[in-house]
Design a protein around this motif. Structure first.
Motif, PDB file in Angstrom:
ATOM      1  N   SER A  42       0.850  -1.265   0.141  1.00  0.00           N
ATOM      2  CA  SER A  42      -0.057   0.003   0.005  1.00  0.00           C
ATOM      3  C   SER A  42       0.878   1.219  -0.029  1.00  0.00           C
ATOM      4  O   SER A  42       2.005   1.198   0.101  1.00  0.00           O
ATOM      5  CB  SER A  42      -0.961   0.073   1.195  1.00  0.00           C
ATOM      6  OG  SER A  42      -0.123   0.175   2.415  1.00  0.00           O
ATOM      7  N   ASP A  43       0.142   2.329  -0.127  1.00  0.00           N
ATOM      8  CA  ASP A  43       0.754   3.665   0.148  1.00  0.00           C
ATOM      9  C   ASP A  43       1.441   3.709   1.248  1.00  0.00           C
ATOM     10  O   ASP A  43       2.805   4.249   1.553  1.00  0.00           O
ATOM     11  CB  ASP A  43      -0.225   4.822  -0.221  1.00  0.00           C
ATOM     12  CG  ASP A  43      -0.640   5.000  -1.659  1.00  0.00           C
ATOM     13  OD1 ASP A  43       0.339   4.710  -2.503  1.00  0.00           O
ATOM     14  OD2 ASP A  43      -1.764   5.218  -1.997  1.00  0.00           O
ATOM     15  N   ALA A  46       4.464   1.937   1.482  1.00  0.00           N
ATOM     16  CA  ALA A  46       5.804   2.308   0.592  1.00  0.00           C
ATOM     17  C   ALA A  46       6.281   3.606   1.524  1.00  0.00           C
ATOM     18  O   ALA A  46       7.631   3.932   1.511  1.00  0.00           O
ATOM     19  CB  ALA A  46       5.126   3.137  -0.688  1.00  0.00           C
ATOM     20  N   ALA A  47       5.514   4.383   2.179  1.00  0.00           N
ATOM     21  CA  ALA A  47       5.870   5.607   2.891  1.00  0.00           C
ATOM     22  C   ALA A  47       6.919   5.264   4.107  1.00  0.00           C
ATOM     23  O   ALA A  47       7.666   5.774   4.187  1.00  0.00           O
ATOM     24  CB  ALA A  47       4.865   6.339   3.356  1.00  0.00           C
ATOM     25  N   ALA A 105       8.208   8.251  -1.278  1.00  0.00           N
ATOM     26  CA  ALA A 105       6.790   8.087  -0.790  1.00  0.00           C
ATOM     27  C   ALA A 105       6.337   8.602   0.438  1.00  0.00           C
ATOM     28  O   ALA A 105       5.237   8.756   0.723  1.00  0.00           O
ATOM     29  CB  ALA A 105       6.522   6.653  -0.777  1.00  0.00           C
ATOM     30  N   ASP A 106       7.201   8.541   1.533  1.00  0.00           N
ATOM     31  CA  ASP A 106       7.015   9.247   2.708  1.00  0.00           C
ATOM     32  C   ASP A 106       6.880  10.786   2.838  1.00  0.00           C
ATOM     33  O   ASP A 106       6.766  11.321   3.689  1.00  0.00           O
ATOM     34  CB  ASP A 106       7.996   9.027   3.629  1.00  0.00           C
ATOM     35  CG  ASP A 106       9.371   9.334   3.520  1.00  0.00           C
ATOM     36  OD1 ASP A 106       9.707   9.759   2.244  1.00  0.00           O
ATOM     37  OD2 ASP A 106       9.814   9.663   4.242  1.00  0.00           O
ATOM     38  N   VAL A 135       5.371  11.681  -6.400  1.00  0.00           N
ATOM     39  CA  VAL A 135       4.475  11.198  -5.169  1.00  0.00           C
ATOM     40  C   VAL A 135       3.221  11.304  -5.074  1.00  0.00           C
ATOM     41  O   VAL A 135       2.510  10.286  -4.930  1.00  0.00           O
ATOM     42  CB  VAL A 135       5.251  11.932  -3.740  1.00  0.00           C
ATOM     43  CG1 VAL A 135       4.660  11.530  -2.524  1.00  0.00           C
ATOM     44  CG2 VAL A 135       6.590  12.098  -3.765  1.00  0.00           C
ATOM     45  N   ARG A 136       2.474  12.318  -5.430  1.00  0.00           N
ATOM     46  CA  ARG A 136       1.160  12.588  -5.768  1.00  0.00           C
ATOM     47  C   ARG A 136       0.578  11.591  -6.742  1.00  0.00           C
ATOM     48  O   ARG A 136      -0.492  10.996  -6.505  1.00  0.00           O
ATOM     49  CB  ARG A 136       0.788  13.663  -5.983  1.00  0.00           C
ATOM     50  CG  ARG A 136      -0.627  14.133  -5.956  1.00  0.00           C
ATOM     51  CD  ARG A 136      -1.095  14.247  -4.607  1.00  0.00           C
ATOM     52  NE  ARG A 136      -2.585  14.357  -4.452  1.00  0.00           N
ATOM     53  CZ  ARG A 136      -3.361  13.535  -4.345  1.00  0.00           C
ATOM     54  NH1 ARG A 136      -3.189  12.305  -4.519  1.00  0.00           N
ATOM     55  NH2 ARG A 136      -4.829  13.758  -4.078  1.00  0.00           N
ATOM     56  N   HIS A 138       1.362   8.426  -7.216  1.00  0.00           N
ATOM     57  CA  HIS A 138       1.945   7.116  -6.792  1.00  0.00           C
ATOM     58  C   HIS A 138       3.028   6.550  -7.663  1.00  0.00           C
ATOM     59  O   HIS A 138       3.207   5.433  -7.300  1.00  0.00           O
ATOM     60  CB  HIS A 138       0.527   6.107  -6.819  1.00  0.00           C
ATOM     61  CG  HIS A 138      -0.730   6.665  -6.056  1.00  0.00           C
ATOM     62  ND1 HIS A 138      -0.860   6.739  -4.883  1.00  0.00           N
ATOM     63  CD2 HIS A 138      -1.770   7.307  -6.526  1.00  0.00           C
ATOM     64  CE1 HIS A 138      -1.977   7.159  -4.618  1.00  0.00           C
ATOM     65  NE2 HIS A 138      -2.508   7.736  -5.536  1.00  0.00           N
ATOM     66  N   SER A 140       6.128   7.040  -7.092  1.00  0.00           N
ATOM     67  CA  SER A 140       7.037   6.681  -5.806  1.00  0.00           C
ATOM     68  C   SER A 140       6.920   5.433  -4.854  1.00  0.00           C
ATOM     69  O   SER A 140       7.564   4.516  -4.614  1.00  0.00           O
ATOM     70  CB  SER A 140       7.086   7.897  -4.780  1.00  0.00           C
ATOM     71  OG  SER A 140       7.459   9.170  -5.429  1.00  0.00           O
ATOM     72  N   LYS A 141       5.427   5.294  -4.979  1.00  0.00           N
ATOM     73  CA  LYS A 141       4.982   3.974  -4.286  1.00  0.00           C
ATOM     74  C   LYS A 141       5.598   2.715  -5.446  1.00  0.00           C
ATOM     75  O   LYS A 141       6.178   1.730  -4.899  1.00  0.00           O
ATOM     76  CB  LYS A 141       3.617   3.784  -4.172  1.00  0.00           C
ATOM     77  CG  LYS A 141       3.428   2.205  -3.734  1.00  0.00           C
ATOM     78  CD  LYS A 141       1.739   2.288  -3.394  1.00  0.00           C
ATOM     79  CE  LYS A 141       1.130   1.645  -4.716  1.00  0.00           C
ATOM     80  NZ  LYS A 141      -0.234   1.418  -4.721  1.00  0.00           N
ATOM     81  N   ASP A 142       5.439   2.950  -6.547  1.00  0.00           N
ATOM     82  CA  ASP A 142       5.657   1.833  -7.684  1.00  0.00           C
ATOM     83  C   ASP A 142       7.343   1.755  -7.468  1.00  0.00           C
ATOM     84  O   ASP A 142       7.859   0.755  -7.550  1.00  0.00           O
ATOM     85  CB  ASP A 142       5.289   2.330  -9.137  1.00  0.00           C
ATOM     86  CG  ASP A 142       3.969   2.072  -9.342  1.00  0.00           C
ATOM     87  OD1 ASP A 142       3.193   1.603  -8.531  1.00  0.00           O
ATOM     88  OD2 ASP A 142       3.442   2.913 -10.222  1.00  0.00           O
TER      89      ASP A 142
END
Length: 266
Positions: A42-43, A46-47, A105-106, A135-136, A138, A140-142
């Motif tokens: 999840s986000d 990742a954060a 992501a954080d 980041v917005r 997503h 960065s999560k990937d």
């Protein structure tokens, strides 16, 4: 310090130049583990994991203190954007020779002093806006998920506590290395460019900063062995001059194009 070539996790307006100084753990990244299942990551995951990697980088690189001129300038430029578009952001300056910046992501934003040396305030705002876009959107999560999948610590991502609670300093360094090597697709880069322009426009900044930032990048790719290396690292990105032209088209359409504000590149 060992020379390394960087392609930072969420950047992609920029890529690390020759004679890179930013420190990461350069021990071999282990074989791919079980990986991180897309449905399970999840986000928030990742954060949490990005924060662990950034903490390691902050502890192993020269960070400008509160009274440093670089920090003072970044606070002046970006201080009011600690909360932006639903994101809580924190930012610092790394005093290194790399021409770069990244966001994770954080919400961690790290700007390199050598980038600040060659860009105006408006250009830096465009770069940071681009990073916030990753980041917005997503991206960065990937990138974080990909970093965990590639690194020797991939299996740790399956635990409830995440990587931060269980990794050694060496493993965290390996995670930071993998984060650095993560890249975005050209579509993700283009979408982040769009976010950056809209960010500038929304806050009343001079959108010419985005145009000038891309032209500055283009100039770094011209001439000499170092330029050739920079070009090679930028191959995964849309052409800088083309990106500048896209900004120009939008600015002209919006009535925001200013010939007088075009930066003279030496």
């Amino acid at each position: 310090m060992k020379r390394i070539g960087l392609s930072l996790m969420a950047i992609s307006m920029l890529v690390g130049a020759a004679n890179a100084q930013l420190k990461v753990n350069t021990k071999a990244i282990g074989a791919v583990g079980k990986g991180v299942k897309a449905a399970a990551y999840s986000d928030a995951d990742a954060a949490r994991d990005a924060a662990a990697g950034v903490k390691w980088m902050d502890e192993h690189n020269p960070v400008a203190d509160a009274n440093d001129p670089y920090t003072v300038r970044l606070n002046k430029i970006f201080g009011k954007h600690k909360s932006e578009d639903g994101l809580n952001l924190n930012y610092k300056v790394y005093k290194v020779v790399d021409i770069n910046a990244f966001a994770c992501a954080d919400g961690s934003v790290r700007v390199f002093s050598s980038l600040m040396d060659i860009m105006s305030d408006d250009e830096l705002l465009a770069v940071i806006g681009h990073e916030i876009g990753h980041v917005r959107n997503h991206d960065s999560k990937d990138a974080m998920k990909a970093a965990l999948t590639r690194s020797a610590v991939a299996d740790a991502a399956g635990s409830q506590s995440g990587v931060a609670a269980s990794l050694t300093d060496s493993q965290l360094g390996a995670l930071a290395e993998a984060m650095m090597d993560s890249k975005h697709s050209r579509k993700q880069e283009t979408d982040a460019d769009t976010y950056s322009y809209d960010f500038m426009k929304k806050h009343g900044y001079n959108v010419m900063g985005a145009y000038n930032a891309f032209m500055t990048l283009a100039s770094l790719s011209e001439g000499g062995a170092q330029a050739s290396k920079f070009q090679k690292m930028m191959n995964s990105h849309p052409d800088s001059k083309q990106r500048a032209e896209e900004v120009k088209k939008r600015a002209q359409k919006d009535g925001l194009w200013k010939e007088a504000d075009i930066k003279k590149i030496k």
